[in-house]
Design an enzyme around this catalytic site. Structure first.
Site, PDB file in Angstrom:
ATOM      1  N   ASP A  10     -40.544 -39.079   9.645  1.00  0.00           N
ATOM      2  CA  ASP A  10     -40.661 -38.557   8.282  1.00  0.00           C
ATOM      3  C   ASP A  10     -39.289 -38.258   7.698  1.00  0.00           C
ATOM      4  OD1 ASP A  10     -43.422 -38.749   8.408  1.00  0.00           O
ATOM      5  OD2 ASP A  10     -43.655 -36.731   9.219  1.00  0.00           O
ATOM      6  N   LYS A  34     -44.401 -43.956  13.898  1.00  0.00           N
ATOM      7  CA  LYS A  34     -45.191 -43.981  12.666  1.00  0.00           C
ATOM      8  C   LYS A  34     -44.264 -43.874  11.461  1.00  0.00           C
ATOM      9  CE  LYS A  34     -47.403 -40.458  10.722  1.00  0.00           C
ATOM     10  NZ  LYS A  34     -47.285 -40.550   9.248  1.00  0.00           N
ATOM     11  N   ASP A  60     -48.198 -46.125   8.119  1.00  0.00           N
ATOM     12  CA  ASP A  60     -49.163 -45.182   7.559  1.00  0.00           C
ATOM     13  C   ASP A  60     -49.093 -45.195   6.029  1.00  0.00           C
ATOM     14  OD1 ASP A  60     -51.098 -43.225   7.451  1.00  0.00           O
ATOM     15  OD2 ASP A  60     -49.706 -41.574   7.828  1.00  0.00           O
ATOM     16  N   LYS A  62     -51.958 -45.436   4.018  1.00  0.00           N
ATOM     17  CA  LYS A  62     -53.183 -44.845   3.465  1.00  0.00           C
ATOM     18  C   LYS A  62     -53.612 -45.576   2.190  1.00  0.00           C
ATOM     19  CE  LYS A  62     -52.470 -40.186   5.338  1.00  0.00           C
ATOM     20  NZ  LYS A  62     -51.096 -40.304   5.855  1.00  0.00           N
ATOM     21  N   THR A  69     -56.896 -55.173  -4.875  1.00  0.00           N
ATOM     22  CA  THR A  69     -55.553 -54.589  -4.787  1.00  0.00           C
ATOM     23  C   THR A  69     -55.146 -54.324  -3.347  1.00  0.00           C
ATOM     24  OG1 THR A  69     -55.753 -53.582  -6.977  1.00  0.00           O
ATOM     25  CG2 THR A  69     -54.109 -52.643  -5.493  1.00  0.00           C
ATOM     26  N   ARG A 209     -43.060 -33.003  12.938  1.00  0.00           N
ATOM     27  CA  ARG A 209     -42.146 -31.869  12.927  1.00  0.00           C
ATOM     28  C   ARG A 209     -41.913 -31.238  14.292  1.00  0.00           C
ATOM     29  NH1 ARG A 209     -44.835 -29.797   7.357  1.00  0.00           N
ATOM     30  NH2 ARG A 209     -46.327 -31.371   8.013  1.00  0.00           N
TER      31      ARG A 209
END
Length: 228
Positions: A10, A34, A60, A62, A69, A209
């Site tokens: 992240d 990820k 990821d 989503k 689309t 985290r």
């Protein structure tokens, strides 16, 4: 089915991802990486992912849109032959799920589609504010049944939903919202420890985290200790 650990990269910096990957190498865990919207949307993120070799990659995104689309979005990933997983949100509906799976099979038979259920940051109170009258558990059970009927390779669900999902869906079950002992929940509500999630039936965990904040190598050691 081998149990996996996916480290959530992240960040929007390639240098930070390189550090995460270098600091999480161990033969004691089956580790994958990820990549979410933050990194994939960054200037150099997509190109970096395309060049990753011999790594298990979980994209990821989503996806949550109409069938045409989302199918075209999957087609747009056809050059990324090294990707193992892509996420699709259950809110997109059965028609979209079926269309995405059909397209994925055509462009890359090895690509696995994971259906995302109710996010770990959402509570029953917030689900009512969205307009749902059913509880999270009831919704997730419906979504798990849809994943099974549509032929999804796996499901992404919170640890609190594992026992219910496991009774319905027999494929891979990936669990985010995992926290090591003593770590803050942050913006996540439905969290769980890694050992408990595996015990309840998860086949893979996503840790962000708890691993990438602070000393990454020490955090990996903490994870190994907790799992043992």
């Amino acid at each position: 089915m081998k149990k996996s650990i996916f480290i959530a990269c992240d960040t929007n910096k390639v240098s930070s991802v390189k550090k995460i990957i270098a600091s999480t190498q161990t033969n004691k865990l089956d580790i994958g990486y990820k990549f979410g919207l933050e990194f994939f949307y960054s200037r150099d993120g997509r190109q970096f992912i395309s060049k990753l070799k011999r790594k298990k990659i979980f994209l990821d995104l989503k996806l949550n849109d109409i069938p045409a689309t989302c199918s075209k979005a999957i087609k747009a990933l056809s050059d990324l032959r090294n990707i193992n997983y892509v996420t699709l949100h259950a809110n997109s509906g059965e028609e979209t799920v079926k269309a995405v799976i059909k397209t994925a099979k055509k462009i890359n038979p090895k690509l696995k589609i994971l259906l995302v259920t109710i996010l770990t940051s959402i509570s029953n109170k917030s689900i009512r504010k969205i307009g749902h009258t059913k509880s999270i558990i009831e919704l997730v059970k419906k979504q798990a049944s849809m994943a099974k009927a549509c032929g999804c390779h796996g499901i992404v669900c919170a640890g609190s939903d594992l026992e219910h999902v496991k009774k319905i869906f027999k494929g891979e079950i990936i669990t985010p919202g995992i926290r090591l002992k003593g770590d803050s929940a942050g913006d996540q509500i439905r969290i769980m420890s890694p050992k408990e999630a595996f015990k309840k039936g998860s086949t893979g965990l996503v840790l962000g985290r708890s691993i990438i904040k602070g000393n990454i190598k020490k955090n990996i050691s903490r994870l190994i200790k907790e799992l043992n």
